[in-house]
Design a protein around this motif. Structure first.
Motif, PDB file in Angstrom:
ATOM      1  N   GLY A 122     -35.499  11.887 -84.007  1.00  0.00           N
ATOM      2  CA  GLY A 122     -34.817  12.118 -82.742  1.00  0.00           C
ATOM      3  C   GLY A 122     -35.795  12.349 -81.610  1.00  0.00           C
ATOM      4  O   GLY A 122     -37.010  12.283 -81.786  1.00  0.00           O
ATOM      5  N   LYS A 166     -20.910  18.912 -84.357  1.00  0.00           N
ATOM      6  CA  LYS A 166     -21.834  17.980 -85.011  1.00  0.00           C
ATOM      7  C   LYS A 166     -23.089  18.673 -85.532  1.00  0.00           C
ATOM      8  O   LYS A 166     -23.832  18.097 -86.329  1.00  0.00           O
ATOM      9  N   THR A 219     -31.108  19.816 -85.740  1.00  0.00           N
ATOM     10  CA  THR A 219     -31.361  18.413 -86.076  1.00  0.00           C
ATOM     11  C   THR A 219     -32.624  18.195 -86.897  1.00  0.00           C
ATOM     12  O   THR A 219     -32.662  17.337 -87.783  1.00  0.00           O
ATOM     13  N   ASP A 234     -34.596  17.949 -77.738  1.00  0.00           N
ATOM     14  CA  ASP A 234     -33.437  18.316 -76.924  1.00  0.00           C
ATOM     15  C   ASP A 234     -33.916  18.988 -75.649  1.00  0.00           C
ATOM     16  O   ASP A 234     -35.124  19.227 -75.466  1.00  0.00           O
ATOM     17  N   ASP A 258     -28.744  13.307 -82.544  1.00  0.00           N
ATOM     18  CA  ASP A 258     -28.186  13.204 -81.197  1.00  0.00           C
ATOM     19  C   ASP A 258     -28.944  14.181 -80.301  1.00  0.00           C
ATOM     20  O   ASP A 258     -30.140  14.386 -80.488  1.00  0.00           O
ATOM     21  N   VAL A 259     -28.270  14.828 -79.380  1.00  0.00           N
ATOM     22  CA  VAL A 259     -28.945  15.718 -78.429  1.00  0.00           C
ATOM     23  C   VAL A 259     -28.877  17.182 -78.842  1.00  0.00           C
ATOM     24  O   VAL A 259     -29.166  18.073 -78.045  1.00  0.00           O
ATOM     25  N   SER A 278     -19.530  19.372 -78.978  1.00  0.00           N
ATOM     26  CA  SER A 278     -20.887  19.003 -79.401  1.00  0.00           C
ATOM     27  C   SER A 278     -21.345  19.875 -80.567  1.00  0.00           C
ATOM     28  O   SER A 278     -22.058  19.408 -81.456  1.00  0.00           O
TER      29      SER A 278
END
Length: 222
Positions: free
Chosen positions: A182, A106, A168, A185, A161-162, A103
């Motif tokens: 988004g 990314k 992010t 998280d 994403d998460v 993960s």
């Protein structure tokens, strides 16, 4: 200028929360206070949402992710347990170190050591030129922002994403120059008191703001 921009964004989108301005600086500013105590990157956004204006250095960042992805600290200097991501397995965020490592591939990060501080402020109070503007809003408002970004077919938004919002919503839009949206998280939703369950995030590189505001106004006319 920033005050007018904040007022227009708030009016056109009917925002409840203040847009937050963030900027990376090669030096510590002399015209704003330094953050008192340590906090996480996501909590610093929380403080700005509540009206605080301050800058933060590596010494004020207490989160591994916040320090790593915001470029305040070199991850090689952290303990092995943190660099492997084993602590995230213990917290139930991932099922294995391998999952953590995959993960992390990314997640974008600012190069460590090139900036001395990060400036945080409500956009309306910012006396600096922001690098990114973070907007916390509902789904409809986020859709209108993304529509305004695509209205003139110049730019395409990125879906997060998460990964942690320090990556992010901070590093990614800063490095790519693309509007990013988004759902935050696990960490930010655990620690931010101004982030409701139904809220989403949109991070806008500052160079897109004037265009997006113009497009929002044109869309309202139609």
């Amino acid at each position: 200028m920033n005050k007018e921009t904040a007022e227009k964004l708030t009016r056109l989108l009917n925002l409840e929360k203040k847009p937050v301005a963030i900027a990376w600086s090669v030096k510590e500013p002399e015209d704003m206070p330094r953050e008192k105590g340590k906090s996480r990157f996501c909590k610093k956004i929380d403080k700005a949402l509540e009206g605080e204006v301050f800058y933060s250095t590596a010494e004020e960042e207490e989160c591994f992710g916040g320090a790593r992805y915001s470029g305040m600290k070199d991850p090689k200097g952290f303990p092995k347990n943190m660099r492997t991501g084993a602590f995230l397995v213990a917290m139930g965020i991932h099922d294995s170190i391998q999952s953590v490592q995959r993960s992390w591939q990314k997640n974008m990060a600012i190069e460590p050591g090139i900036f001395s501080s990060i400036l945080f402020s409500p956009l309306s109070k910012a006396k600096f030129t922001p690098d990114v503007i973070i907007i916390i809003c509902n789904g409809k408002q986020a859709m209108e922002l993304l529509h305004a970004n695509a209205y003139d077919s110049i730019s395409e938004a990125l879906g997060a994403d998460v990964g942690p919002i320090c990556s992010t919503m901070g590093a990614r839009p800063y490095l790519t120059g693309q509007v990013t949206y988004g759902f935050a998280d696990v960490g930010s939703r655990r620690h931010m008191k101004n982030l409701k369950d139904e809220d989403v995030m949109v991070s806008i590189p500052y160079q897109h703001v004037k265009r997006i505001l113009h497009n929002l106004e044109e869309m309202k006319k139609a």
